[in-house]
Scaffold this motif. Structure first.
Motif, PDB file in Angstrom:
ATOM      1  N   ALA A  38       1.012  -1.340   0.258  1.00  0.00           N
ATOM      2  CA  ALA A  38       0.078   0.549   0.317  1.00  0.00           C
ATOM      3  C   ALA A  38       0.875   1.333  -0.024  1.00  0.00           C
ATOM      4  O   ALA A  38       0.666   2.175  -0.812  1.00  0.00           O
ATOM      5  N   ILE A  39       1.804   1.628   0.691  1.00  0.00           N
ATOM      6  CA  ILE A  39       2.675   2.250   1.268  1.00  0.00           C
ATOM      7  C   ILE A  39       3.767   2.493  -0.302  1.00  0.00           C
ATOM      8  O   ILE A  39       3.913   3.378  -1.185  1.00  0.00           O
ATOM      9  N   LEU A  66       1.493   4.210  -3.045  1.00  0.00           N
ATOM     10  CA  LEU A  66       0.697   5.612  -2.563  1.00  0.00           C
ATOM     11  C   LEU A  66       2.497   6.523  -3.308  1.00  0.00           C
ATOM     12  O   LEU A  66       2.131   7.322  -4.177  1.00  0.00           O
ATOM     13  N   LEU A  67       3.388   5.640  -3.095  1.00  0.00           N
ATOM     14  CA  LEU A  67       4.990   6.560  -3.454  1.00  0.00           C
ATOM     15  C   LEU A  67       4.424   6.221  -5.367  1.00  0.00           C
ATOM     16  O   LEU A  67       5.451   7.556  -5.756  1.00  0.00           O
ATOM     17  N   ARG A  68       4.081   5.299  -5.593  1.00  0.00           N
ATOM     18  CA  ARG A  68       4.017   5.607  -7.531  1.00  0.00           C
ATOM     19  C   ARG A  68       3.349   6.096  -7.461  1.00  0.00           C
ATOM     20  O   ARG A  68       3.623   6.879  -8.868  1.00  0.00           O
ATOM     21  N   GLU A  69       2.599   6.034  -7.280  1.00  0.00           N
ATOM     22  CA  GLU A  69       1.519   7.069  -8.001  1.00  0.00           C
ATOM     23  C   GLU A  69       2.072   8.885  -7.518  1.00  0.00           C
ATOM     24  O   GLU A  69       2.114   9.777  -8.807  1.00  0.00           O
ATOM     25  N   ARG A 101      -2.252   9.384   6.611  1.00  0.00           N
ATOM     26  CA  ARG A 101      -3.291   9.446   6.485  1.00  0.00           C
ATOM     27  C   ARG A 101      -4.314   8.984   6.174  1.00  0.00           C
ATOM     28  O   ARG A 101      -6.041   7.673   6.478  1.00  0.00           O
ATOM     29  N   ARG A 102      -4.323   8.456   4.727  1.00  0.00           N
ATOM     30  CA  ARG A 102      -4.888   7.715   4.152  1.00  0.00           C
ATOM     31  C   ARG A 102      -4.378   6.327   4.223  1.00  0.00           C
ATOM     32  O   ARG A 102      -5.426   5.240   4.177  1.00  0.00           O
ATOM     33  N   LEU A 103      -3.686   5.919   5.075  1.00  0.00           N
ATOM     34  CA  LEU A 103      -3.445   4.062   5.135  1.00  0.00           C
ATOM     35  C   LEU A 103      -4.098   4.009   6.604  1.00  0.00           C
ATOM     36  O   LEU A 103      -3.784   3.105   7.752  1.00  0.00           O
ATOM     37  N   LYS A 104      -4.001   5.192   7.523  1.00  0.00           N
ATOM     38  CA  LYS A 104      -4.915   5.185   8.751  1.00  0.00           C
ATOM     39  C   LYS A 104      -4.101   4.354   9.675  1.00  0.00           C
ATOM     40  O   LYS A 104      -4.374   3.698  10.264  1.00  0.00           O
ATOM     41  N   VAL A 105      -2.132   5.322   9.566  1.00  0.00           N
ATOM     42  CA  VAL A 105      -1.609   3.914  10.807  1.00  0.00           C
ATOM     43  C   VAL A 105      -0.634   5.377  10.378  1.00  0.00           C
ATOM     44  O   VAL A 105      -0.381   6.407  10.446  1.00  0.00           O
ATOM     45  N   ALA A 165       5.198   3.836  11.920  1.00  0.00           N
ATOM     46  CA  ALA A 165       4.906   3.153  11.233  1.00  0.00           C
ATOM     47  C   ALA A 165       5.156   3.050   9.880  1.00  0.00           C
ATOM     48  O   ALA A 165       5.842   1.763   9.325  1.00  0.00           O
ATOM     49  N   ILE A 166       5.161   3.926   9.426  1.00  0.00           N
ATOM     50  CA  ILE A 166       5.776   4.147   8.114  1.00  0.00           C
ATOM     51  C   ILE A 166       6.747   4.376   8.366  1.00  0.00           C
ATOM     52  O   ILE A 166       7.744   3.274   7.163  1.00  0.00           O
ATOM     53  N   TRP A 167       7.192   4.779   9.069  1.00  0.00           N
ATOM     54  CA  TRP A 167       8.829   4.948   9.186  1.00  0.00           C
ATOM     55  C   TRP A 167       9.686   3.646   8.879  1.00  0.00           C
ATOM     56  O   TRP A 167      10.609   3.147   8.355  1.00  0.00           O
TER      57      TRP A 167
END
Ligand code: BT5
Length: 330
Positions: free
Chosen positions: A11-12, A15-18, A31-35, A39-41
């Motif tokens: 999912a990350i 989003l990065l590809r977009e 916000r978009r992945l609700k985490v 956690a993203i880092w």
């Protein structure tokens, strides 16, 4: 387990590809992945450890610079040219055996054409209880679920079909001329580059499903392999003298499988047997065949329409061998 982890990673990546031409802020991803941003880092760190090059700038966010040759669905799906094989891919970083997983999924109702792929296998299965050496991030290990409408005695035609498709994919991809060794090894320069293990679930007159298990040595180096296997195995990298894009090879292989399976379904076994004979060239060869602990010497006459090997022994007797291993006599 791994699938879920990969789901968030993907999912990350998506989003990065977009946002290919700029940075995407951690806040927006969060916000978009609700985490949480932490956690993203952590996910980004994990993706980096898998070979993704991701630039991070404070306040600007993240940007995907380069992707590795991974076989995760988000890398593979956009490349596929098939109509139905591989539309659903179950991906695992590591697994006991893709065949065992595919079997389990098929029992639970997975559809024809679903594929299981792993980056490595802990208990990769060969035939007759043997093992398939499956080091990570270098080769291809996959299993395809098929639900052919044929009687069980024709199931070995599916095995021959898969050997033809795999040999054809290797040939098209490399420009080399692979040979099939009965029943289903694919060789380059007399060494094994691919092995197939097909497992069937059936009742007396109906096949429920076939699991087509295919292992292809792509970037495996000799240093990774035990002595026992080294003398008999090869890889596409070794034969072509260059690193292989596993994604591109996978696209070719799934394309060939779809084409040959459809040819078999539409036109029957004759076309498969002809293609198999052309690539095996076993007819008239002096062979030693080991089957159920017994070794037979003789001349290979042909394979019959059920995929069995017909052998004329030294005593002039005709034998039909349904399972075993062939060595070409010197
Ligand atoms: C085969 O067995 O050739 C079938 C291999 C099928 C592997 C695929 S990978 C995806 C799917 N999931 C699974 O769990 N399996 C399938 P067989 O003809 O029995 O050959 C096995 C023998 O080949 C071993 O005893 C070794 O001598 C040798 N071998 C093992 N790993 C090898 C490798 N990576 N490359 C070449 N030879 C190998």
């Amino acid at each position: 387990m791994v699938v879920r982890t990969i789901g968030m990673d993907e999912a990350i990546l998506q989003l990065l590809r977009e946002r290919s031409s700029g940075f995407l802020s951690g806040e927006e991803i969060s916000r978009r992945l609700k985490v949480t941003r932490t956690a993203i880092w952590k996910r980004v760190e994990r993706l980096r450890s898998l070979g993704y090059e991701i630039k991070a700038i404070p306040r600007a966010g993240y940007r995907l610079i380069r992707s590795p040759d991974l076989l995760i669905p988000s890398e593979v799906n956009p490349l596929l040219e098939t109509k139905w094989i591989g539309k659903t891919i179950h991906f695992f970083e590591t697994i006991d055996s893709t065949n065992a997983k595919a079997y389990e999924l098929a029992l639970r109702g997975a559809r024809e054409g679903e594929v299981v792929i792993a980056e490595s296998q802990k208990k990769g299965k060969g035939r007759l209880g043997r093992q398939w050496f499956s080091p990570p991030f270098s080769n291809l290990y996959l299993s395809v679920i098929l639900r052919p409408k044929i009687p069980p005695h024709q199931a070995s035609l599916i095995t021959l079909m898969a050997a033809v498709a795999t040999a054809e994919a290797i040939g098209k991809f490399s420009g080399l001329a692979p040979r099939i060794k009965w029943p289903n090894d694919v060789l380059l320069n007399d060494r094994k580059v691919a092995g197939l293990l097909n497992e069937i679930h059936s009742e007396a007159d109906r096949i429920h499903f076939v699991i087509l298990g295919i292992g292809v040595n792509l970037n495996m180096d000799e240093s990774m392999v035990s002595k026992e296997i080294r003398s008999r195995a090869t890889s596409l990298k070794k034969e072509m003298g260059q690193t292989i894009s596993r994604k591109d090879f996978l696209r070719t292989l799934l394309g060939e499988l779809e084409t040959w399976y459809e040819a078999f379904s539409d036109e029957g076994g004759t076309i498969i047997l002809k293609a198999w004979r052309d690539r095996a060239q076993i007819q008239g060869k002096q062979v030693n065949v080991t089957s159920f602990g017994e070794t037979l010497r003789g001349v290979a006459i042909d394979v019959d329409s059920d995929g069995a090997l017909i052998l004329e022994t030294e005593g002039g007797e005709k034998k039909r061998v349904v399972a075993g291993d062939v060595e070409y006599a010197k």
